[in-house]
Design a protein around this motif. Structure first.
Motif, short mmCIF file in Angstrom:
data_model
loop_
_atom_site.label_atom_id
_atom_site.label_comp_id
_atom_site.label_asym_id
_atom_site.label_seq_id
_atom_site.Cartn_x
_atom_site.Cartn_y
_atom_site.Cartn_z
N SER A 217 0.82 -1.20 0.00
CA SER A 217 0.00 0.00 0.00
C SER A 217 0.86 1.26 0.00
O SER A 217 0.60 2.21 -0.76
CB SER A 217 -0.92 -0.02 1.23
N ARG A 218 1.91 1.28 0.81
CA ARG A 218 2.77 2.46 0.86
C ARG A 218 3.53 2.67 -0.45
O ARG A 218 3.68 3.80 -0.93
CB ARG A 218 3.75 2.33 2.03
N GLN A 219 4.01 1.56 -1.03
CA GLN A 219 4.76 1.68 -2.27
C GLN A 219 3.89 2.20 -3.41
O GLN A 219 4.29 3.11 -4.16
CB GLN A 219 5.37 0.33 -2.65
N LEU A 220 2.69 1.64 -3.57
CA LEU A 220 1.81 2.08 -4.65
C LEU A 220 1.33 3.51 -4.44
O LEU A 220 1.27 4.30 -5.39
CB LEU A 220 0.61 1.13 -4.76
N ALA A 221 0.98 3.85 -3.20
CA ALA A 221 0.52 5.21 -2.92
C ALA A 221 1.62 6.23 -3.22
O ALA A 221 1.35 7.32 -3.74
CB ALA A 221 0.06 5.32 -1.47
N HIS A 222 2.87 5.90 -2.90
CA HIS A 222 3.98 6.81 -3.19
C HIS A 222 4.24 6.89 -4.69
O HIS A 222 4.59 7.96 -5.21
CB HIS A 222 5.24 6.32 -2.47
#
Length: 465
Positions: A217-222
């Motif tokens: 989730s953090r990687q895609l959101a960034h």
């Protein structure tokens, strides 16, 4: 002008029936439901009667008479005498009337000639409309075939890349057993191969499912994080995209939002070369809901004329057709009027569909507009595009109403939607949580049954008279 009533099973069938009966320029007055059917009230223009057609209904001596001269009593006596002579002539010719030769009256012959001439003049118009519809269907068919071919080529490329990366994923990169179900879910989901490899490489260092999902989730959101573009509220804006993307509904939402800010008289909508059956009627109905003026431009010169005549408008929205999108945008750019173009893409669009919209380097996009967020559950192709390209998102739509305009677009929510729809097996925590909720619901139902039994009335056998 005459009002006509049309009944059909739904609004689309009613619009098609109205266009088929009265032409593409029919004016829809109102719509509603009557006995389970959709009722449309449309206005139809009636051609004025020619003097030859009106001759049987108007007496020539009254139609051509000028100002009366003479005294009233003299004129009254002359009129009475004339009426008596006409009555005697009618009685004398009543018996001989069947023997009269059945020849066409001059007025009737002239009326038939006028009708024949009108029908002959209408034939080229009908033929040109028919040719335009056939050309539109032919172009739409060719674009569908080209889209299917691109989809097949995209699948072939994905399949080859998947074969090349399968050995590396399974043999050269061992994963902990706890996140093996997540790797299988990523492989089963319709994720582009390059994005899938990046995601699997990101979870290899985690030992449990929760940490791995949080890292994804953090990687895609960034990766998809971008500065949001402004909502179009002034100027001239053209919306383009593939067929079925929801451009007309997005135009109606933007028009309603701008009408609330500036007033409906300061906003206008132009339908530009959209030959789909019922498209113009849909635009009229949507604009009528917010009181915004709607115009139709069948060619570039008409569009230029409308733009020049309405320079005082605060906001002008141009709704383009999905067929020949690049050609329509090129015609708009040729005006040199600082028209901003916006791409409308559904959240569930395929990679080939997105590629067709953005492959042309001549198109300069001001923003990206996302439609049908409520229908999306696998927006992986869109996430891949937002990861690779820098294009700000201005607005989005979530629902079927014109008021369902999302101005604060959260791409993190789109990422979370994609992750929530991964085909993951239920963990022990989910099983325990579901069992706990079922037990609570069963306990509440039993308590309610006990309370209802306590206050239940018992029959006494007495009757009231």
């Amino acid at each position: 002008m005459e009002l006509k009533r049309i009944l059909a099973r739904d609004i689309r069938a009613a619009n098609e029936k109205a266009v088929a009966q009265y032409g593409p320029d029919v004016l829809v007055i109102s719509s509603g439901q009557v006995n389970g059917l959709t009722e449309l009230i449309v206005a139809v223009d009636l051609a004025p009667l020619t003097p030859e057609e009106a001759d049987p209904f108007v007496k020539s001596r009254y139609a051509t008479s000028g100002k009366p001269s003479g005294k009233f009593d003299v004129l009254l006596g002359q009129t009475i005498d004339q009426n008596k002579r006409d009555a005697r002539e009618r009685q004398a010719t009543q018996v001989a009337k069947p023997l009269v030769e059945m020849a066409a009256k001059p007025s009737q012959a002239a009326a038939s000639k006028v009708k024949t001439a009108a029908k002959t003049a209408a034939q080229p118009v009908e033929e040109s409309a028919k040719r335009a519809a056939e050309e539109h269907d032919s172009l739409r068919g060719r674009e569908i075939v080209a889209l299917v071919r691109e989809e097949l080529n995209s699948l072939r490329r994905e399949f080859k890349l998947g074969q090349q990366m399968a050995a590396w994923q399974h043999g050269g990169m061992p994963l902990p057993p706890a996140i093996a179900p997540l790797r299988d879910a990523l492989n089963d989901a319709p994720i582009p191969v390059a994005l899938r490899a990046l995601l699997i490489d990101n979870i290899k260092d985690h030992n449990n499912m929760a940490d791995a999902l949080g890292a994804l989730s953090r990687q895609l959101a960034h990766s998809v994080e971008q500065e949001q573009a402004q909502t179009p509220v002034s100027g001239i804006h053209a919306l383009a995209g593939p067929s079925g993307a929801g451009k007309s509904m997005m135009v109606a939402r933007l028009a309603q939002h701008a009408a609330q800010l500036h007033g409906s008289e300061k906003v206008m909508v132009i339908s530009f070369q959209d030959q789909r059956a019922g498209a113009w009627n849909q635009t009229q109905l949507l604009c009528a809901q917010s009181g915004v003026d709607a115009f139709r431009a069948t060619n570039a010169s008409t569009l230029k004329l409308l733009l020049d005549e309405h320079v005082d408008r605060k906001l002008i929205l141009i709704d383009t057709a999905g067929v020949q999108m690049n050609e329509r945008l090129a015609e708009i750019r040729a005006f040199n009027l600082n028209v901003q173009c916006h791409a409308v893409i559904p959240a569930d669009a395929s990679a080939a569909n997105i590629r067709r919209v953005f492959d042309n380097a001549d198109n300069v996009w001001a923003s990206l507009m996302l439609s049908k967020l409520d229908e999306s559950n696998q927006p992986w192709a869109l996430l891949q595009f937002l990861t690779d390209k820098v294009l700000s998102v201005s607005v989005a739509s979530h629902g079927e109403r014109t008021a369902d305009l999302v101005q604060d677009v959260s791409l993190a929510g789109l990422v979370q939607c994609a992750l929530d729809n991964l085909p993951l097996p239920e963990t022990e925590e989910h099983v325990q949580l579901n069992a706990r909720e079922a037990a609570v619901n069963e306990l509440a139902a039993s308590k309610l049954a006990q309370i209802a039994a306590k206050f239940k009335t018992e029959p006494t056998g007495l009757t009231h008279e």
